[in-house]
Design a protein around this motif. Structure first.
Motif, PDB file in Angstrom:
ATOM      1  N   ALA A  94      70.366 -15.265  75.038  1.00 26.10           N
ATOM      2  CA  ALA A  94      71.113 -14.007  75.115  1.00 26.10           C
ATOM      3  C   ALA A  94      70.872 -13.310  76.455  1.00 26.10           C
ATOM      4  CB  ALA A  94      70.694 -13.089  73.968  1.00 26.10           C
ATOM      5  N   ILE A 149      65.434 -11.798  66.694  1.00 25.27           N
ATOM      6  CA  ILE A 149      65.328 -12.536  67.956  1.00 25.27           C
ATOM      7  C   ILE A 149      64.487 -13.771  67.680  1.00 25.27           C
ATOM      8  CG2 ILE A 149      64.500 -12.548  70.344  1.00 25.27           C
ATOM      9  CD1 ILE A 149      64.726  -9.497  70.355  1.00 25.27           C
ATOM     10  N   CYS A 159      67.834 -19.949  66.048  1.00 26.55           N
ATOM     11  CA  CYS A 159      68.897 -18.939  66.009  1.00 26.55           C
ATOM     12  C   CYS A 159      70.092 -19.470  65.219  1.00 26.55           C
ATOM     13  CB  CYS A 159      69.293 -18.582  67.441  1.00 26.55           C
ATOM     14  SG  CYS A 159      70.560 -17.332  67.603  1.00 26.55           S
ATOM     15  N   HIS A 166      69.749 -13.508  67.829  1.00 25.20           N
ATOM     16  CA  HIS A 166      69.841 -13.775  69.264  1.00 25.20           C
ATOM     17  C   HIS A 166      68.687 -14.658  69.719  1.00 25.20           C
ATOM     18  CE1 HIS A 166      72.759 -10.492  69.323  1.00 25.20           C
ATOM     19  NE2 HIS A 166      71.949  -9.924  68.446  1.00 25.20           N
TER      20      HIS A 166
END
Length: 141
Positions: free
Chosen positions: A28, A103, A116, A128
């Motif tokens: 990301a 995350i 992810c 992300h």
């Protein structure tokens, strides 16, 4: 039957059933990572990589759920989606709210991207790939 067809059928009998390899998600952008509110952080590194600081020291509050199976590299033993889903469920690390920010990371983003993808496949909508811990630390500073 010819010798080559007997060899082919013998090979099929002894080969383990193929599992679907997980396709990774790109890392990301830093601004995306910075804007996430109170994210759950899933560290997909192997325990020895965490101890050795691969990609940086662990992030405060992160949960280590190694993506690899028994420490084997993905090139030697790819992890299937269902295998990692089972590990995540056993770790009880994901929030009930599937819109909450998550995350994932490893040392550099490869397994973090695969983690992810698995979490997204589980119905989470705000997941992300952070790359590595130092990348996330820098983005969220």
């Amino acid at each position: 039957a010819s010798a080559s067809s007997r060899r082919a059928s013998r090979t099929r009998l002894h080969r383990p059933r193929a599992m679907t390899e997980v396709e990774g998600v790109a890392i990301a952008e830093p601004l995306v990572l910075k804007g996430l509110v109170d994210p759950v952080i899933v560290d997909a590194r192997d325990p020895n990589e965490v101890e050795g600081g691969k990609g940086g020291p662990p992030l405060e509050g992160s949960i280590n759920v190694p993506f690899n199976i028994d420490g084997q590299k993905q090139s030697d033993r790819p992890t299937a989606l269902e295998e990692y889903r089972t590990k995540l469920e056993a770790a009880k690390c994901l929030p009930e709210d599937k819109t909450r920010a998550v995350i994932t990371h490893c040392g550099g983003g490869g397994r973090g991207g695969k983690a992810c993808a698995v979490i997204t496949a589980m119905g989470y909508t705000n997941v992300h790939n952070g790359g590595g811990p130092d990348n996330i630390r820098a983005a969220r500073a």
